[in-house]
Scaffold this motif. Structure first.
Motif, PDB file in Angstrom:
ATOM      1  N   LYS A   1      11.009  10.944   0.565  1.00  0.00           N
ATOM      2  CA  LYS A   1      10.942  10.281  -0.731  1.00  0.00           C
ATOM      3  C   LYS A   1      12.352  10.100  -1.276  1.00  0.00           C
TER       4      LYS A   1
ATOM      5  N   GLU B   1       9.572   5.006  -2.744  1.00  0.00           N
ATOM      6  CA  GLU B   1       8.397   5.598  -3.388  1.00  0.00           C
ATOM      7  C   GLU B   1       7.224   5.753  -2.430  1.00  0.00           C
ATOM      8  N   GLY B   2       7.436   5.414  -1.182  1.00  0.00           N
ATOM      9  CA  GLY B   2       6.379   5.595  -0.199  1.00  0.00           C
ATOM     10  C   GLY B   2       5.445   4.411  -0.049  1.00  0.00           C
ATOM     11  N   LYS B   3       5.875   3.231  -0.519  1.00  0.00           N
ATOM     12  CA  LYS B   3       5.050   2.033  -0.381  1.00  0.00           C
ATOM     13  C   LYS B   3       5.531   1.189   0.800  1.00  0.00           C
TER      14      LYS B   3
ATOM     15  N   ASP C   1       0.839  -1.206   0.000  1.00  0.00           N
ATOM     16  CA  ASP C   1       0.000   0.000   0.000  1.00  0.00           C
ATOM     17  C   ASP C   1       0.870   1.250   0.000  1.00  0.00           C
ATOM     18  N   GLN C   2       0.334   2.305  -0.570  1.00  0.00           N
ATOM     19  CA  GLN C   2       0.997   3.615  -0.566  1.00  0.00           C
ATOM     20  C   GLN C   2       0.622   4.335   0.723  1.00  0.00           C
TER      21      GLN C   2
END
Length: 438
Positions: A54, A143-145, A30-31
């Motif tokens: 990031k 990427e923030g996942k 999930d982001q």
């Protein structure tokens, strides 16, 4: 105007409710939303956002001031953070308020040098990453996942390097459903864990009605401690058993109590007043069960338990010169006749008579110290050197050392006053403990 105010309040309530509904638990892949955090230490009042990190691996370190393993890991994690520079960020996050966190870092030498962003008073992250065990680590990729949920052992240079080099995410994941479900069940009700696999189990409870204040140590066939049971005993009695290991009784003049609030650990009265004092949170029931592998460490494990149960106190054995009554042989020929000729082992005692058959001299010393001569200004110590089991019958006043000396005379034994350096149990306030609240 009134209509506008009502509309505005309705809009704000709807917006707030909608925002709250978005805080659903995230899973791997999930982001993570670009949350903004204002309750952050060591940023000179500036807030931080998820998007600030990031391009880096972000590890969220969930912790609390009462969690000793969490605190112990801070220096190592800080070194990792610095070693990887702009490629990694490890951000501690806690639900606790600013003051206890600042007090902890200002007080502890091992962590006071750590000055990195730390999220406090957190309700957002622990809502989207629910957990029941601390420390808890959530890995977020560049990427923030969400990459992983892990324990402390996975936060290593090797694992971080693997992710940076080839996006290898083969970490040992923390199974959030399995582990938390097990925590909700009684150990023996678990369908996965079998009783026969038990290595050791300990428990403690407060004062329990109907139980006599006493303790018992159970041994296995190899005379190793298999089980320890203590009913309705005070903290001093627990420490005396744990540190005496059945070899030392720590009579009154071999006990040093140096605590500020003495009434929470010691009571000089008796009868109903003493029972009432126990019921006021000053007496405990303790049980320790040991599998075969741990039976050589029974009292060591009990001491560790007491350190956890009563972190406000510190107990240790020190050596001091004190007054003793040394049991010595005055007539070798008479003393030689004490060697047992019986196979059965018997022990009987009362205020007017003590008798034992096929027992070590240490039984006489222990029972007199514990039951009958507690108020004596000196402890009894065996100096006879007798190794064999003996038979002995003493008649007289067992609370009077002079009466006992007279009863020992026909056996070529006597108690002689001496001074000697002996082990003394010291119980003091633990000034170095990490408080649960500040």
């Amino acid at each position: 105007m009134k209509t506008r105010i009502i509309f505005l309040l309705t809009f704000l309530f709807a917006y707030y409710t909608s925002a709250q509904q978005k805080l659903v638990p995230l899973k791997i892949g999930d982001q993570i939303p670009d949350f903004k955090f204002s309750n952050v230490l060591n940023t000179e009042g500036e807030p931080i956002r998820i998007s600030d990190y990031k391009g880096k691996i972000l590890i969220l370190d969930f912790w609390a001031t009462w969690c000793a393993p969490c605190i112990a890991s801070f220096p190592r994690l800080d070194s990792l953070d610095k070693a990887f520079g702009d490629q990694l960020a490890i951000i501690p996050a806690t639900y606790e308020k600013v003051k206890p966190v600042e007090n902890l870092f200002n007080r502890m030498e091992s962590i006071k040098h750590i000055r990195k962003p730390m999220i406090v008073e957190d309700n957002i992250l622990r809502s989207i990453f629910p957990h029941k065990i601390l420390p808890h680590y959530v890995w977020i990729d560049q990427e923030g996942k969400v990459l992983a949920f892990t324990e402390s052992s996975e936060v290593t240079t090797k694992n971080i390097q693997k992710i940076l080099e080839d996006n290898n995410t083969s970490l040992n994941q923390k199974d959030m459903t399995y582990k938390t479900t097990i925590l909700e069940k009684s150990y023996f009700n678990s369908e996965i864990i079998k009783p026969e696999t038990l290595l050791f189990q300990s428990s403690i409870a407060g004062y329990t009605e109907g139980l006599l204040g006493a303790y018992k140590v159970h041994f296995d066939e190899n005379k190793k401690v298999e089980r320890i049971i203590v009913n309705n005993q005070g903290i001093i009695q627990l420490y005396k058993l744990a540190y005496g290991e059945l070899n030392s009784t720590f009579s009154q003049n071999r006990l040093r109590i140096e605590v500020e609030h003495l009434d929470s650990i010691q009571f000089d009265g008796s009868g109903q007043k003493f029972i009432d004092w126990k019921k006021q949170g000053n007496a405990f029931c303790y049980e320790l069960f040991l599998g075969e592998y741990f039976r050589d460490r029974a009292f060591e494990i009990m001491r560790d338990d007491l350190n956890r149960f009563f972190p406000q106190y510190k107990a240790q054995v020190i050596m001091e010169d004190i007054d003793i009554w040394a049991l010595v042989i005055t007539d070798e020929e008479k003393a030689a006749q004490l060697k047992t000729k019986r196979s059965e082992s018997i022990l009987k005692d009362s205020f007017s008579e003590f008798s034992m058959t096929n027992r070590k001299v240490s039984w006489l010393i222990s029972i007199l110290n514990i039951k009958y001569l507690q108020d004596l200004n000196a402890t009894l110590v065996d100096k006879t050197g007798l190794k064999d089991n003996i038979d002995l019958l003493l008649q007289g006043n067992m609370t009077d050392i002079q009466s006992i000396r007279k009863a020992l005379e026909p056996y070529g034994l006597d108690f002689i006053p001496q001074k000697e350096k002996v082990p003394v149990l010291l119980i003091s306030d633990n000034l170095n403990r990490i408080p649960t609240s500040l």
